[in-house]
Motif scaffolding. Structure first.
Motif, PDB file in Angstrom:
ATOM      1  N   PRO A 189       2.330   8.826  -1.506  1.00 48.04           N
ATOM      2  CA  PRO A 189       1.071   9.065  -0.790  1.00 48.04           C
ATOM      3  C   PRO A 189       0.020   8.024  -1.169  1.00 48.04           C
ATOM      4  O   PRO A 189      -0.170   7.727  -2.344  1.00 48.04           O
ATOM      5  CB  PRO A 189       0.674  10.466  -1.258  1.00 48.04           C
ATOM      6  N   TYR A 190      -0.657   7.477  -0.170  1.00 45.22           N
ATOM      7  CA  TYR A 190      -1.518   6.321  -0.396  1.00 45.22           C
ATOM      8  C   TYR A 190      -2.741   6.398   0.509  1.00 45.22           C
ATOM      9  O   TYR A 190      -2.702   6.982   1.599  1.00 45.22           O
ATOM     10  CB  TYR A 190      -0.747   5.030  -0.105  1.00 45.22           C
ATOM     11  N   GLY A 224      -8.550   8.325   4.769  1.00 38.54           N
ATOM     12  CA  GLY A 224      -7.440   9.237   4.981  1.00 38.54           C
ATOM     13  C   GLY A 224      -6.233   8.744   4.222  1.00 38.54           C
ATOM     14  O   GLY A 224      -6.300   7.741   3.511  1.00 38.54           O
ATOM     15  N   MET A 225      -5.131   9.462   4.364  1.00 36.96           N
ATOM     16  CA  MET A 225      -3.936   9.108   3.617  1.00 36.96           C
ATOM     17  C   MET A 225      -2.700   9.089   4.503  1.00 36.96           C
ATOM     18  O   MET A 225      -2.579   9.846   5.470  1.00 36.96           O
ATOM     19  CB  MET A 225      -3.707  10.096   2.463  1.00 36.96           C
ATOM     20  N   ASP A 267      -7.539  10.481  -1.443  1.00 35.93           N
ATOM     21  CA  ASP A 267      -6.528   9.929  -2.354  1.00 35.93           C
ATOM     22  C   ASP A 267      -6.177  10.956  -3.412  1.00 35.93           C
ATOM     23  O   ASP A 267      -6.981  11.828  -3.755  1.00 35.93           O
ATOM     24  CB  ASP A 267      -7.021   8.652  -3.037  1.00 35.93           C
ATOM     25  N   PHE A 268      -4.970  10.875  -3.895  1.00 41.49           N
ATOM     26  CA  PHE A 268      -4.558  11.593  -5.099  1.00 41.49           C
ATOM     27  C   PHE A 268      -3.383  10.849  -5.690  1.00 41.49           C
ATOM     28  O   PHE A 268      -2.673  10.132  -4.986  1.00 41.49           O
ATOM     29  CB  PHE A 268      -4.199  13.056  -4.812  1.00 41.49           C
ATOM     30  N   GLU A 269      -3.209  10.977  -6.958  1.00 40.66           N
ATOM     31  CA  GLU A 269      -2.141  10.261  -7.655  1.00 40.66           C
ATOM     32  C   GLU A 269      -0.829  11.013  -7.518  1.00 40.66           C
ATOM     33  O   GLU A 269      -0.720  12.168  -7.918  1.00 40.66           O
ATOM     34  CB  GLU A 269      -2.483  10.105  -9.138  1.00 40.66           C
ATOM     35  N   SER A 270       0.142  10.384  -6.930  1.00 40.99           N
ATOM     36  CA  SER A 270       1.475  10.969  -6.839  1.00 40.99           C
ATOM     37  C   SER A 270       2.498   9.855  -6.697  1.00 40.99           C
ATOM     38  O   SER A 270       2.526   9.164  -5.678  1.00 40.99           O
ATOM     39  CB  SER A 270       1.574  11.889  -5.628  1.00 40.99           C
ATOM     40  N   PRO A 271       3.403   9.671  -7.617  1.00 46.06           N
ATOM     41  CA  PRO A 271       3.290  10.194  -8.968  1.00 46.06           C
ATOM     42  C   PRO A 271       2.352   9.330  -9.816  1.00 46.06           C
ATOM     43  O   PRO A 271       2.005   8.245  -9.386  1.00 46.06           O
ATOM     44  CB  PRO A 271       4.732  10.085  -9.492  1.00 46.06           C
ATOM     45  N   PRO A 272       1.980   9.768 -10.998  1.00 46.26           N
ATOM     46  CA  PRO A 272       2.363  11.049 -11.571  1.00 46.26           C
ATOM     47  C   PRO A 272       1.388  12.145 -11.188  1.00 46.26           C
ATOM     48  O   PRO A 272       0.186  11.967 -11.306  1.00 46.26           O
ATOM     49  CB  PRO A 272       2.328  10.785 -13.077  1.00 46.26           C
ATOM     50  N   ASN A 322       0.827  -1.201   0.000  1.00 50.25           N
ATOM     51  CA  ASN A 322       0.000   0.000   0.000  1.00 50.25           C
ATOM     52  C   ASN A 322       0.860   1.249   0.000  1.00 50.25           C
ATOM     53  O   ASN A 322       0.582   2.206  -0.736  1.00 50.25           O
ATOM     54  CB  ASN A 322      -0.910   0.015   1.231  1.00 50.25           C
ATOM     55  N   CYS A 323       1.917   1.236   0.808  1.00 48.56           N
ATOM     56  CA  CYS A 323       2.782   2.416   0.918  1.00 48.56           C
ATOM     57  C   CYS A 323       3.475   2.738  -0.402  1.00 48.56           C
ATOM     58  O   CYS A 323       3.816   3.892  -0.664  1.00 48.56           O
ATOM     59  CB  CYS A 323       3.817   2.205   2.016  1.00 48.56           C
ATOM     60  N   LYS A 324       3.687   1.737  -1.218  1.00 44.72           N
ATOM     61  CA  LYS A 324       4.315   1.938  -2.524  1.00 44.72           C
ATOM     62  C   LYS A 324       3.295   2.049  -3.650  1.00 44.72           C
ATOM     63  O   LYS A 324       3.666   2.110  -4.820  1.00 44.72           O
ATOM     64  CB  LYS A 324       5.275   0.778  -2.817  1.00 44.72           C
TER      65      LYS A 324
END
Length: 689
Positions: free
Chosen positions: A456-457, A423-424, A537-542, A411-413
């Motif tokens: 971020p996950y 939450g994140m 959640d948000f995509e990072s990266p990208p 999950n962390c990766k």
């Protein structure tokens, strides 16, 4: 030991009715417990917040002012509101006593520029004042109870899988349809019959790489000199010095050991506010012999990590081989009774105070080092009720629930992404050292330190709830369901605030929907969390400004860094775009000559191949990176300047054309030997000619 409580929390503590009942009973006045209580009130319900000690806020008010975040974008809701209130607090010129606001922000301590609407560094008393104001705003719907501890023998009464009431040592009882365990120890969860784990799982339990015994990872806070571990130097028959084990255990195996605890000291260099280090009354030099030998062996590093807070104060943490972490002396703490915990707590206090005096005043410590430790001392205007010593032991890890879903390093990766986020997390996977042991050569080493980057996950709702068969009306936002290494990333105070708020929201939803906590409508929960500005959640990266390249979009055979054979190169990056797949790795500009990465392709046929490597160029990169190509005609070493942008397409630097046999006989190896600056590894490309 005395603790301070303020006027507003005292009022709350005296206003409870005889019923001792509320919609939500929260056990543990940590940051997660406070946000849970406030959120309950904001949803129009009542909360009882029970704190076993006499102060609220846990580590946030107990010395940890250098907030560990990872990525600020991951923090929303009441957590971000708290840090916004910290910013407002320090916008008042009257709050600056030992320095000006402009002077502090000019130095950009801990990433604070002063330009944001949030602030992530603060003095302990400032956090207390901000929390008290937020609780006062919640009004009579939140009742705070101090100095009530759960009865560890008969403290939880259940009807089937449902908690009906909890009982304190005093005999006081509390009832509610929903309960939240927001303690660092997880006592309520455990006594409610919920499954949990203490210590490290073996890597094979959750298909991880960074769990279990990790001898090869303990490099950042490690001995750099050969230090004798025996009571009489060179004589194993004399026994080991205190705090040292004979061996670390089998690599990657599980154990019942937990990462080290310490106190986050608030120190200052302002002479009028500085308290000199004092020799504890029960000082026992045997415990500090190892530190003295390490210094005498030539390790002159100043073994602490002060992060500067406002008003010339610090949040001072552990650093290097022998520092404030009392390694290996906390293993019994998670499941211990109160008396045993108190003894462990006191031993940690004695160790840390004794070590500070040793480094600052012992004649065997070099004068320059003594002077460095004398420059800072405890701040006289903090923790006045506790001799200026922090009131909270940093319990980095105790029990961890085994709930409906276990968060792991996958999950962390972001190799596994949950769809029921509450939450994140965003911080590195961070475990402090767990033990000291003797090597085969007869020297002492630390083991357990792991610091590997995360992306971020999202954190699963199922990870803060137990299995329905075990308990249907409790949530656990602090001792949540996560493996040892994943918990090392999640266990940050802002995240506990986020999860505490989400736990309360879910608890109210269960009450309103007339269902068990595991049966609530997640779609409705998500809607409310987003309404309350939680980041799910948000995509990072990208991210928009960062792009990655898929292997399938490139020519030839691509071996990514995730597929390489690594020695070192544990730090992961994804902020500089143009990398292949999920990110790249780097050597942190450290351990030169010890780190290498070998990219081994499976070539379908013999013949000539054009070979290239991918990396992201920046000014902090090394200019002399040695790259070895092992081919059918021998080996060729090419030096690559990673400050310069790669000459080929898609951030690939051509290395040349070489003849290879079919199969896996050939490879490309990148080393950091002799380099100065960060060495990047991303991918190797083999294109048939």
């Amino acid at each position: 030991m005395l603790f301070r409580f303020t006027a507003c929390t005292l009022l709350a503590a005296t206003s409870l009715s005889a019923a001792d009942s509320a919609d939500v009973v929260i056990y543990g006045g940590t940051s997660g417990g406070i946000t849970a209580a406030i959120q309950t009130a904001r949803m129009g319900r009542t909360a009882i917040l029970i704190e076993p000690t006499k102060f609220l806020g846990g580590l946030t008010t107990g010395g940890l002012g250098a907030t560990d975040i990872g990525n600020k974008k991951a923090i929303g809701g009441l957590s971000r509101e708290f840090y916004g209130n910290i910013h407002k607090y320090y916008s008042d010129a009257a709050k600056w006593k030992q320095q000006t606001r402009d002077d502090y922000f000019a130095k950009k301590h801990h990433g604070n520029s002063g330009a944001e609407t949030t602030m992530w560094t603060f003095e302990p008393h400032a956090a207390t004042e901000v929390y008290d104001a937020m609780l006062k705003e919640a009004g009579s719907k939140v009742t705070v109870i101090f100095s009530e501890r759960l009865d560890l023998k008969k403290g939880v009464v259940k009807d089937g899988a449902k908690i009906t009431k909890i009982i304190m040592e005093s005999g006081r009882e509390f009832t509610a349809p929903m309960f939240i365990d927001a303690t660092y120890e997880g006592d309520l969860m455990a006594k409610a019959g919920v499954s949990y784990h203490v210590g490290r799982e073996a890597n094979n339990v959750y298909d991880e790489e960074l769990n279990g015994v990790q001898v090869g990872h303990s490099k950042s806070h490690q001995f750099t000199k050969q230090v004798d571990p025996y009571v009489k130097k060179g004589d194993p028959s004399s026994g080991l010095l205190p705090g040292i084990e004979k061996d670390p255990g089998v690599e990657f195996s599980g154990d019942k050991k937990v990462q080290a605890y310490n106190f986050r000291m608030c120190t200052t260099d302002a002479p009028e506010n500085r308290r000199d280090w004092e020799k504890p009354a029960n000082y026992d030099e045997r415990w500090f012999e190892l530190a003295l030998r390490n210094v005498e062996a030539g390790d002159s590093r100043i073994s602490w990590a002060p992060s500067w807070m406002p008003n010339r104060k610090t949040d001072t943490n552990n650093n290097f081989a022998i520092s404030t972490d009392f390694i290996g002396q906390n293993w019994d703490y998670p499941e211990a009774d109160y008396e045993t915990r108190a003894k462990i707590w006191q031993a940690h206090e004695d160790w840390q105070k004794g070590l500070m005096w040793t480094y600052a005043h012992h004649p065997r410590v070099p004068e320059a080092m003594r002077a460095a430790f004398q420059k800072l001392g405890l701040a006289k205007d903090e923790f006045n009720d506790n001799g200026n010593w922090p009131r909270q032991l940093y319990v980095r890890e105790a029990r961890r629930m085994i709930g409906g879903y276990v968060m792991t390093e996958k999950n962390c990766k972001r190799r596994e992404i949950v769809e029921d986020s509450v939450g994140m997390g965003a911080y590195n996977m961070d475990s402090h050292n767990i033990q000291r042991y003797v090597t085969a050569e007869g020297f002492v080493r630390n083991e357990g330190d792991v610091q590997v980057g995360s992306r971020p996950y999202p954190v699963s709702f199922r990870s803060i709830t137990p299995k329905a068969a075990e308990c249907t009306n409790i949530l656990v936002p602090v001792c949540l369901s996560a493996s040892h290494i994943a918990y090392g990333s999640i266990r940050m105070e802002p995240v506990f605030m986020v999860l505490g708020q989400s736990a309360a929201t879910a608890a109210i939803h269960a009450i309103e929907q007339g269902t068990i906590i595991q049966g609530i409508d997640y779609a409705k929960l998500k809607e409310r969390l987003l309404k309350d500005d939680q980041m799910l959640d948000f995509e990072s990266p990208p991210a928009p400004e960062v792009h990655s390249i898929k292997k399938t979009d490139l020519k030839g055979i691509i071996v990514d860094d995730a597929e390489a054979v690594l020695t070192g190169f544990e730090s992961e990056g994804h902020t500089t775009g143009g990398f292949v797949e999920a990110g790249y790795r780097h050597d942190s500009d450290s351990l030169k000559g010890e780190q290498k990465a070998r990219f081994i392709p499976a070539l379908p046929k013999a013949g000539k191949y054009s070979v290239a490597i991918s990396y992201s160029a920046l000014s902090n990169r090394a200019t002399n990176v040695p790259v070895t190509v092992h081919h059918a005609d021998g080996e060729t070493v090419i030096t690559v300047d990673q400050k310069k942008k790669p000459a080929g397409a898609n951030n690939f630097q051509p290395l040349g054309s070489f003849r290879f046999e079919a199969g896996k006989a050939g490879w490309v190896q990148i080393s950091n030997e002799g380099t100065k600056g960060h060495v990047i590894i991303d991918a190797a490309q083999f294109v048939a000619e």
